[in-house]
Design an enzyme around this catalytic site. Structure first.
Site, PDB file in Angstrom:
ATOM      1  N   ARG A   1       0.039 -11.080  21.160  1.00 33.46           N
ATOM      2  CA  ARG A   1       1.099 -11.114  19.974  1.00 33.46           C
ATOM      3  C   ARG A   1       0.552  -9.975  19.108  1.00 33.46           C
ATOM      4  O   ARG A   1      -0.422 -10.068  18.610  1.00 33.46           O
ATOM      5  CB  ARG A   1       0.959 -12.318  19.148  1.00 33.46           C
ATOM      6  CG  ARG A   1       2.149 -12.906  18.329  1.00 33.46           C
ATOM      7  CD  ARG A   1       2.237 -14.395  18.036  1.00 33.46           C
ATOM      8  NE  ARG A   1       0.977 -14.476  17.096  1.00 33.46           N
ATOM      9  CZ  ARG A   1       1.078 -15.415  16.097  1.00 33.46           C
ATOM     10  NH1 ARG A   1       2.340 -16.213  16.062  1.00 33.46           N
ATOM     11  NH2 ARG A   1       0.251 -15.561  15.070  1.00 33.46           N
TER      12      ARG A   1
ATOM     13  N   ASP B   1      -6.508 -20.328  16.035  1.00 36.56           N
ATOM     14  CA  ASP B   1      -6.150 -19.168  17.142  1.00 36.56           C
ATOM     15  C   ASP B   1      -6.653 -19.771  18.472  1.00 36.56           C
ATOM     16  O   ASP B   1      -7.821 -19.645  18.603  1.00 36.56           O
ATOM     17  CB  ASP B   1      -6.806 -17.852  16.916  1.00 36.56           C
ATOM     18  CG  ASP B   1      -6.054 -16.837  17.918  1.00 36.56           C
ATOM     19  OD1 ASP B   1      -5.555 -15.964  17.457  1.00 36.56           O
ATOM     20  OD2 ASP B   1      -6.315 -17.014  19.208  1.00 36.56           O
TER      21      ASP B   1
ATOM     22  N   ASP C   1      -8.899 -17.471  20.819  1.00 34.13           N
ATOM     23  CA  ASP C   1     -10.263 -17.219  20.200  1.00 34.13           C
ATOM     24  C   ASP C   1     -11.011 -18.408  20.154  1.00 34.13           C
ATOM     25  O   ASP C   1     -12.268 -18.456  20.396  1.00 34.13           O
ATOM     26  CB  ASP C   1      -9.989 -16.722  18.614  1.00 34.13           C
ATOM     27  CG  ASP C   1      -9.651 -15.127  18.597  1.00 34.13           C
ATOM     28  OD1 ASP C   1      -9.874 -14.595  19.595  1.00 34.13           O
ATOM     29  OD2 ASP C   1      -9.050 -14.860  17.492  1.00 34.13           O
TER      30      ASP C   1
HETATM   31  C1  PRP Z   1      -1.357 -17.097  21.015  1.00 36.42           C
HETATM   32  C2  PRP Z   1      -0.779 -18.213  21.739  1.00 36.42           C
HETATM   33  C3  PRP Z   1       0.718 -17.853  22.177  1.00 36.42           C
HETATM   34  C4  PRP Z   1       1.077 -17.057  20.921  1.00 36.42           C
HETATM   35  C5  PRP Z   1       2.073 -17.907  20.267  1.00 36.42           C
HETATM   36  O1  PRP Z   1      -1.603 -16.139  21.692  1.00 36.42           O
HETATM   37  O2  PRP Z   1      -1.652 -18.482  22.805  1.00 36.42           O
HETATM   38  O3  PRP Z   1       0.610 -17.090  23.384  1.00 36.42           O
HETATM   39  O4  PRP Z   1      -0.166 -16.752  20.277  1.00 36.42           O
HETATM   40  O5  PRP Z   1       2.555 -17.263  19.081  1.00 36.42           O
HETATM   41  P1  PRP Z   1       4.003 -16.946  18.997  1.00 36.42           P
HETATM   42  O6  PRP Z   1       4.741 -18.241  19.412  1.00 36.42           O
HETATM   43  O7  PRP Z   1       4.248 -16.570  17.617  1.00 36.42           O
HETATM   44  O8  PRP Z   1       4.491 -15.826  20.070  1.00 36.42           O
HETATM   45  P2  PRP Z   1      -2.174 -14.566  21.264  1.00 36.42           P
HETATM   46  O9  PRP Z   1      -1.172 -13.569  21.324  1.00 36.42           O
HETATM   47  O10 PRP Z   1      -2.993 -14.803  20.183  1.00 36.42           O
HETATM   48  O11 PRP Z   1      -3.172 -14.020  22.640  1.00 36.42           O
HETATM   49  P3  PRP Z   1      -4.356 -14.704  23.279  1.00 36.42           P
HETATM   50  O12 PRP Z   1      -3.900 -15.893  23.841  1.00 36.42           O
HETATM   51  O13 PRP Z   1      -4.836 -13.806  24.240  1.00 36.42           O
HETATM   52  O14 PRP Z   1      -5.299 -14.950  21.980  1.00 36.42           O
HETATM   53  N1  URA Z   2      -1.290 -18.324  18.184  1.00 33.73           N
HETATM   54  C1  URA Z   2      -2.313 -19.126  17.887  1.00 33.73           C
HETATM   55  O1  URA Z   2      -3.463 -19.132  18.774  1.00 33.73           O
HETATM   56  N2  URA Z   2      -2.066 -20.154  16.850  1.00 33.73           N
HETATM   57  C2  URA Z   2      -1.234 -20.177  15.933  1.00 33.73           C
HETATM   58  O2  URA Z   2      -1.190 -20.914  14.987  1.00 33.73           O
HETATM   59  C3  URA Z   2      -0.016 -19.245  16.289  1.00 33.73           C
HETATM   60  C4  URA Z   2      -0.236 -18.458  17.218  1.00 33.73           C
END
Ligand code: PRP
Ligand code: URA
Length: 230
Positions: A125, A221, A224
């Site tokens: 994202r 997150d 993370d």
């Molecule tokens: C997070 C989560 C989803 C997304 C959700 O991923 O795991 O994939 O955000 O948010 P949204 O509904 O607003 O799209 P992120 O992009 O942080 O990537 P990561 O899993 O690699 O940390």
């Molecule tokens: N992605 C995450 O990991 N946490 C949130 O709250 C929203 C998007």
């Protein structure tokens, strides 16, 4: 569910909405899922604990999301006599985790459905625009013949879920389910508006999104916290 005062109602019964043209949203109220979700939300939870609990919840959600798979009779022989048992029939499963955090569900789900195929969908994202950016996609070629379970713990704006489902549908998938841990009402509304055919399973629907697109109260997150990054 979020009640009129913004509290998350505790329920141990699956709860379904039945809008006329939209696939249902099922809130998995099983006490084990709710208990483990509360442990996950806690800020002091270690990376190791977070990963382990997410894996356990993945297993429990696999149980719920496969609850309505069709069965067919099969004649088998026990050590005592022949009998008619039942086996899962119909389409084979594909588990499609959205990287990175969706991987947290994968092992738990595979332990219950070990013969499922896996499609990896790499999306992140953009922190400014909150748009989903694709960086990897690898899926079985016969998606049209399979039931695809899209996995991601977080449904916030739904940009990632919508992008993942777009990619999977473009490769032929038409029987999809979305499985998450926490959903924002905004994310559910957007997912249902764009992909009304895709039912959703979640352990909770939280209050709202904050100005940075994070779910409130949420768990932070997920990626993370799972991998100890940031
Ligand atoms: C997070 C989560 C989803 C997304 C959700 O991923 O795991 O994939 O955000 O948010 P949204 O509904 O607003 O799209 P992120 O992009 O942080 O990537 P990561 O899993 O690699 O940390
Ligand atoms: N992605 C995450 O990991 N946490 C949130 O709250 C929203 C998007």
């Amino acid at each position: 569910m979020v009640d009129a005062d913004g509290r998350i109602a505790a329920t141990n019964a699956p709860e379904r909405t039945h809008p006329a043209t939209k696939a249902p949203v099922t809130v998995v109220g099983h006490p084990l899922v709710q208990h483990k979700l509360t442990l996950l939300r806690q800020v002091e939870r270690s990376t190791k604990g977070f990963r382990q609990i997410l894996n356990e919840i993945g297993m429990l959600l696999a149980y719920e999301v496969t609850r309505d798979l069709p069965l067919e009779p099969i004649t088998i022989q026990t050590p005592i006599q022949a009998m008619e048992g039942r086996q899962i029939s119909g389409k084979k499963l594909v588990l499609a985790p959205i990287l990175r955090a969706g991987v947290g569900f994968l092992d738990g789900m595979l332990s219950l459905v070990p013969s499922a195929r896996v499609a990896h969908v790499g999306l992140y994202r953009d922190p400014e625009t909150l748009e989903a950016v694709e960086y990897y996609f690898k899926a079985p070629s016969d998606l049209a013949d399979r039931t695809v379970m899209v996995l991601d713990p977080m449904l916030a704006t739904a940009n990632s879920a919508v992008a993942a489902i777009n990619l999977l549908k473009a490769r032929g998938a038409h029987d999809l389910r979305f499985v998450c841990l926490l959903a924002a009402p905004e994310g559910i509304a957007r997912l249902q508006a764009i992909h009304p055919d895709v039912p959703v399973w979640t352990a909770a629907i939280d209050s709202h999104l904050n100005d940075h697109g994070y779910i409130v109260p949420g768990l932070g997150d997920a990626g993370d916290r799972m991998y100890g990054t940031r």
